[in-house]
Design a protein around this motif. Structure first.
Motif, short mmCIF file in Angstrom:
data_model
loop_
_atom_site.label_atom_id
_atom_site.label_comp_id
_atom_site.label_asym_id
_atom_site.label_seq_id
_atom_site.Cartn_x
_atom_site.Cartn_y
_atom_site.Cartn_z
N LEU A 7 1.13 -1.54 26.07
CA LEU A 7 1.38 -2.35 24.89
C LEU A 7 2.85 -2.35 24.49
N ASP A 8 3.60 -1.31 24.94
CA ASP A 8 5.01 -1.25 24.57
C ASP A 8 5.91 -1.96 25.57
N LEU A 9 5.34 -2.56 26.61
CA LEU A 9 6.13 -3.27 27.61
C LEU A 9 5.67 -4.72 27.70
N PRO A 10 6.59 -5.66 27.87
CA PRO A 10 6.23 -7.09 28.01
C PRO A 10 5.80 -7.42 29.43
N VAL A 11 4.71 -6.80 29.89
CA VAL A 11 4.23 -7.00 31.25
C VAL A 11 2.81 -7.54 31.19
N PHE A 12 2.30 -7.99 32.34
CA PHE A 12 0.95 -8.53 32.40
C PHE A 12 0.33 -8.22 33.76
N THR A 13 -0.98 -8.21 33.79
CA THR A 13 -1.71 -8.02 35.03
C THR A 13 -2.10 -9.38 35.59
N ALA A 14 -1.64 -9.67 36.81
CA ALA A 14 -1.87 -10.97 37.44
C ALA A 14 -3.24 -11.00 38.12
N HIS A 128 8.66 6.22 29.87
CA HIS A 128 8.82 5.67 28.53
C HIS A 128 10.16 4.94 28.46
N VAL A 129 10.09 3.65 28.20
CA VAL A 129 11.28 2.83 28.13
C VAL A 129 11.62 2.59 26.67
N ALA A 130 12.90 2.71 26.36
CA ALA A 130 13.31 2.62 24.95
C ALA A 130 13.44 1.19 24.46
N THR A 131 13.25 0.20 25.33
CA THR A 131 13.40 -1.19 24.92
C THR A 131 12.18 -1.98 25.34
N SER A 132 11.92 -3.07 24.65
CA SER A 132 10.79 -3.92 25.02
C SER A 132 11.26 -5.29 25.49
N GLY A 191 18.09 4.04 29.34
CA GLY A 191 17.96 5.33 28.67
C GLY A 191 16.82 6.16 29.22
N VAL A 192 16.56 6.06 30.54
CA VAL A 192 15.48 6.81 31.15
C VAL A 192 16.05 7.71 32.24
N PRO A 193 15.36 8.79 32.59
CA PRO A 193 15.86 9.67 33.65
C PRO A 193 15.76 8.98 35.01
N ARG A 194 16.63 9.37 35.90
CA ARG A 194 16.63 8.80 37.25
C ARG A 194 16.23 9.87 38.24
N ARG A 195 15.71 9.45 39.37
CA ARG A 195 15.37 10.41 40.41
C ARG A 195 16.59 10.67 41.27
#
Length: 205
Positions: A7-14, A128-132, A191-195
């Motif tokens: 819900l916190d991301l502007p994504v969709f399931t195709a 967890h992404v700090a932006t939507s 703003g997320v950690p990287r591998r």
């Protein structure tokens, strides 16, 4: 298209069951665009159109080069030996056109633009992404996917077994370093950690 799995991301399931992000945001036009980009029938149609376009352009190049060869020979020497020189000019021009077409196919890469709708990697969904923002998630997904693609083979590409492998290994390492820098930059923007990189890099951003 179903509801977003996050819900916190502007994504969709195709319809294919995968999660995607639309760079322009999820709207009523998202699903039709997804079908145009991913529907097997639409993909095959675009592939056939590209093939026809390449063949047509190649034939035009060969015909033009052959005509130029014919005109050049005729303007320089006219029609001699029963016109055999004109035939040689025509065939010579066609050969030049064939080589030009082959060079174009092998070495000239058309400019491609990233698709507006791309799959969202698991790393993006699990972080967890700090932006939507749709654009930010799209850019982040592109960077993660590119790094994942390089990560699959970079270990083999940088393995040096013989002295002759050194140059190709260095080129592969430089290519991966550029991809990883783009990935690290996108992670910092989000703003997320990287591998960690898949191989040791001279300079880690």
């Amino acid at each position: 298209m179903t509801t977003a799995p996050r819900l916190d991301l502007p994504v969709f399931t195709a319809p294919d069951g995968l999660v995607y992000v639309d760079r322009n945001g999820v709207t009523d036009q998202t699903l039709p665009r997804w079908h145009r980009l991913n529907d097997p029938l639409a993909v095959r149609r675009r592939s056939r159109l590209r093939l026809i376009t390449h063949l047509g352009l190649g034939m035009a190049i060969v015909a033009t080069a052959g005509a130029l060869g014919f005109v050049v020979v005729r303007s320089l020497w006219g029609s001699v030996d029963g016109g055999a020189n004109l035939v040689v000019g025509l065939l010579g021009g066609c050969v030049v056109g064939l080589w030009g077409t082959l060079f174009r196919v092998l070495f000239v890469r058309p400019r491609t633009t990233p698709p507006p709708i791309v799959p969202v990697p698991a790393e993006v969904l699990l972080t967890h992404v700090a932006t939507s923002s749709s654009v930010d998630v799209w850019r982040w997904s592109m960077a993660v996917s590119a790094e994942e693609d390089e990560r699959r083979t970079i270990g083999y590409e940088t393995y040096v077994e013989r002295p002759s492998d050194v140059a190709s290994a260095r080129a592969a390492r430089d290519r991966y370093a550029a991809t990883y820098r783009a990935y690290a930059s996108a992670a910092a923007e989000m703003g997320v950690p990287r591998r960690d990189p898949a191989v040791t890099l001279d300079v880690v951003p």
